[in-house]
Scaffold this motif. Structure first.
Motif, short mmCIF file in Angstrom:
data_model
loop_
_atom_site.label_atom_id
_atom_site.label_comp_id
_atom_site.label_asym_id
_atom_site.label_seq_id
_atom_site.Cartn_x
_atom_site.Cartn_y
_atom_site.Cartn_z
N TRP A 127 0.84 -1.21 0.00
CA TRP A 127 0.00 0.00 0.00
C TRP A 127 0.87 1.26 0.00
N LEU A 128 1.94 1.23 0.82
CA LEU A 128 2.85 2.38 0.86
C LEU A 128 3.49 2.60 -0.51
N ALA A 129 3.89 1.49 -1.14
CA ALA A 129 4.55 1.57 -2.44
C ALA A 129 3.58 2.15 -3.48
N GLU A 130 2.38 1.65 -3.45
CA GLU A 130 1.36 2.07 -4.42
C GLU A 130 1.00 3.54 -4.25
N ASN A 131 0.85 3.97 -2.98
CA ASN A 131 0.37 5.33 -2.72
C ASN A 131 1.50 6.35 -2.58
N LYS A 132 2.74 5.84 -2.59
CA LYS A 132 3.92 6.72 -2.50
C LYS A 132 3.82 7.74 -1.37
N VAL A 133 3.45 7.25 -0.17
CA VAL A 133 3.38 8.15 0.98
C VAL A 133 4.51 7.81 1.94
N PRO A 134 4.96 8.81 2.73
CA PRO A 134 6.00 8.49 3.71
C PRO A 134 5.44 7.58 4.80
N GLY A 135 6.27 6.75 5.32
CA GLY A 135 5.83 5.84 6.38
C GLY A 135 6.68 4.59 6.32
N ARG A 136 6.89 4.00 7.48
CA ARG A 136 7.67 2.76 7.53
C ARG A 136 6.86 1.66 8.18
N VAL A 137 6.96 0.49 7.59
CA VAL A 137 6.27 -0.67 8.18
C VAL A 137 7.35 -1.67 8.57
N ARG A 138 7.14 -2.27 9.74
CA ARG A 138 8.11 -3.26 10.21
C ARG A 138 7.41 -4.56 10.59
N TYR A 139 8.12 -5.65 10.37
CA TYR A 139 7.70 -6.95 10.89
C TYR A 139 8.75 -7.41 11.89
N TYR A 140 8.33 -7.62 13.11
CA TYR A 140 9.23 -8.16 14.14
C TYR A 140 8.94 -9.65 14.29
N GLY A 141 9.91 -10.47 13.96
CA GLY A 141 9.79 -11.92 14.15
C GLY A 141 10.28 -12.23 15.55
N CYS A 142 9.35 -12.61 16.43
CA CYS A 142 9.66 -12.75 17.86
C CYS A 142 9.59 -14.21 18.28
N PRO A 143 10.70 -14.79 18.72
CA PRO A 143 10.69 -16.19 19.16
C PRO A 143 10.21 -16.32 20.61
N ALA A 144 10.13 -17.55 21.07
CA ALA A 144 10.07 -17.89 22.49
C ALA A 144 9.04 -17.10 23.30
N GLU A 145 7.84 -16.93 22.74
CA GLU A 145 6.80 -16.28 23.56
C GLU A 145 6.44 -17.15 24.74
N GLU A 146 6.52 -18.47 24.51
CA GLU A 146 6.09 -19.42 25.55
C GLU A 146 7.15 -19.53 26.64
N GLY A 147 7.27 -18.52 27.45
CA GLY A 147 8.14 -18.60 28.61
C GLY A 147 9.52 -18.01 28.43
N GLY A 148 9.89 -17.65 27.20
CA GLY A 148 11.24 -17.15 26.97
C GLY A 148 11.34 -15.63 27.01
N ALA A 149 10.17 -14.94 26.98
CA ALA A 149 10.13 -13.48 27.12
C ALA A 149 10.99 -12.75 26.09
N ALA A 150 11.05 -13.29 24.86
CA ALA A 150 11.93 -12.66 23.86
C ALA A 150 11.61 -11.18 23.66
N LYS A 151 10.31 -10.84 23.64
CA LYS A 151 9.98 -9.42 23.38
C LYS A 151 10.48 -8.53 24.50
N ALA A 152 10.51 -9.04 25.74
CA ALA A 152 11.03 -8.24 26.85
C ALA A 152 12.52 -7.96 26.63
N PHE A 153 13.26 -8.98 26.16
CA PHE A 153 14.68 -8.77 25.85
C PHE A 153 14.83 -7.82 24.66
N MET A 154 13.92 -7.93 23.68
CA MET A 154 13.99 -7.06 22.49
C MET A 154 13.70 -5.60 22.89
#
Ligand SMILES: Nc1ccc(C(=O)N[C@@H](CCC(=O)O)C(=O)O)cc1
Length: 472
Positions: A127-154
């Motif tokens: 959508w950003l590419a098509e509409n040529k508007v400023p903005g950034r989109v990110r995908y965070y691949g987060c492991p170990a939700e089940e007890g590893g608290a990866a997002k807290a470390f991130m």
């Protein structure tokens, strides 16, 4: 420009790749920080889609980030791909049939979770590419939700510092904005050391670490009566000191999960459990060491994002399930107890119905009695305005962490729900990119909630991501 139906059509065009990705990850279940193959699949898709890649986020080999776009606000989508131990199960059958005895399985639907979040990020990128508007989109691949608290470390590593809003989702029984709170949770190992000896010839010379673990657990079970009613404490025995009853067990290890409504409450409880461990060591003349493995915060709600997401989900509507979907879901439903089903309806304050799959949007102001677990999304929600979708990937009443979730993880109804979740997330992402006042209101809401009680990372400074936690 803000034409959500365009982005939803776009998702329908590209969804096939992401359904395949979800199925692939379902087929390679990897637990807590060992998600090498699943993370590689996500990375390959990010590369294919032209995202700029950051690997090894927070020093975690299976954590990754993809970014696309320039300037403007930063919209973060968070995905997960970790599985659970012991939940191996065939897909598409309504009976317990492990593929591999003792094998892992996607019992919390994170194969769908990661893939749909990546689909939403890709759709916003297009959508950003098509509409040529400023903005950034990110995908965070987060492991170990089940007890590893990866997002807290991130979060601790600053990975979310410049994100403006964070959007994610979770597989669920219902179609709703996730407004349920979650519990702060610390995972700590108590490692007891005693002295071995011949249990018959010289028992008086031995000091049993196993006795200490048993006494500690008894002590904690007595503590239960005197803790807040919404706190939770549970344990798993990781090392019982050996298999021979005639050898006094010189080492033993018990892993505790200690949860409470907020961090101060949790820290107090961790202190009490630690005292009980010291008491058990004193009684048995053993030594004990407490080792924090991971910790997560409770979720902070965000009213402006919840309201905006609810409007998007209303506009979009629930997934359209056909008779085949309902037929399989009914078979799964037959394996659930009435109590399983009643308890999820109780959570949204509704009387049970006969529907196998959810075909309605739960009102934002439903009189909820939430079922409360924990998640590392909590830590992100303290530093970035965060909101979550719940989408009906399972027959109503299917409890998390069961073979029934795994059995439904590749089904057409789960695919439809994951695509619908991606549409809701992407729809909200576009809304945030086109309505600057939404991000402003979301940030003001976060500031209001954290002015008196600022974010305190629940992880002690010296604790590093427990990359080997599942191979103790
Ligand atoms: N929407 C959900 C989010 C988390 C969970 C869940 O089961 N989380 C684990 C993870 C615990 C943790 O992060 O410490 C748990 O509560 O035991 C289930 C549904």
């Amino acid at each position: 420009m803000d034409n959500r139906s365009d982005i939803w059509r776009g998702i329908d065009t590209i969804k096939g790749r992401f359904i395949d990705l979800s199925d692939k990850v379902w087929g390679m279940p990897e637990v807590c920080y060992t998600e090498a193959r699943s993370a590689a699949e996500h990375l390959a898709e990010l590369r294919h889609q032209g995202f700029r890649i950051t690997e090894n986020v927070a020093g975690i080999p299976t954590a990754l980030m993809g970014e696309w776009g320039e300037g403007g606000p930063v919209i973060a989508f968070m995905g997960e791909y970790d599985a659970l131990p012991g939940l191996s199960q065939e897909a598409g059958v309504a009976e317990h049939r492990p593929i591999e005895t003792g094998g892992h399985g996607h019992g919390c639907g994170h194969n769908l979770l990661g893939s749909a979040a990546l689909l939403a990020a890709t759709a916003v990128k297009d959508w950003l590419a098509e509409n040529k508007v400023p903005g950034r989109v990110r995908y965070y691949g987060c492991p170990a939700e089940e007890g590893g608290a990866a997002k807290a470390f991130m979060v601790r590593s600053g990975a979310f510092e410049d994100a403006d809003i964070a959007i994610t989702w979770h597989p669920h029984s219902f179609w709703e904005v996730a407004v349920t709170p979650s519990l702060a949770n610390t995972r700590a190992d108590f490692i007891f050391t005693g002295r071995t000896s011949h249990a018959a010839a010289s028992p008086h010379l031995g000091r049993s670490a196993l006795d200490a673990v048993e006494l500690m657990n008894v002590g904690v079970n007595y503590m239960r009566e005197h803790m807040p009613s919404d706190a939770r404490v549970h344990y798993a025995l990781l090392d019982t000191g050996g298999i021979a009853p005639n050898v006094v067990q010189a080492h033993a290890r018990v892993r505790y999960s200690i949860r409470a409504r907020d961090l101060p409450g949790m820290n107090e409880l961790v202190g009490r459990v630690n005292k009980i461990a010291q008491g058990a060591a004193l009684m048995t003349e053993t030594k004990v060491e407490m080792k924090i493995i991971s910790a997560v915060s409770n979720i902070l709600p965000n009213a402006p994002l919840e309201q905006a997401l609810h409007r998007v989900m209303e506009e979009l509507g629930p997934p359209h399930f056909d008779d085949t979907d309902k037929g399989f879901a009914s078979q799964i439903r037959a394996t659930l107890s009435d109590k399983d089903i009643a308890s999820v309806y109780y959570a949204i304050g509704m009387d049970p119905t006969d529907r196998p799959l959810a075909d309605f949007l739960v009102p934002l102001d439903a009189k909820r009695n939430p079922l409360v677990g924990s998640t590392d999304v909590g830590d992100v929600s303290w530093v970035v305005p965060t909101v979550q979708v719940h989408a009906p990937t399972v027959a109503i009443g299917t409890p998390f962490h069961t073979w029934q979730v795994v059995a439904q993880g590749k089904s057409p109804h789960a695919h439809k729900a994951m695509v619908q979740a991606a549409k809701a997330m992407a729809g909200l992402g576009i809304k945030a990119l086109t309505e600057p006042e939404l991000i402003k209101a979301a940030k003001a809401d976060l500031t209001k909630r954290t002015t008196k009680t600022p974010y305190v990372c629940p992880l002690p400074d010296h604790v590093a991501p427990p990359l080997d936690m599942s191979v103790v």
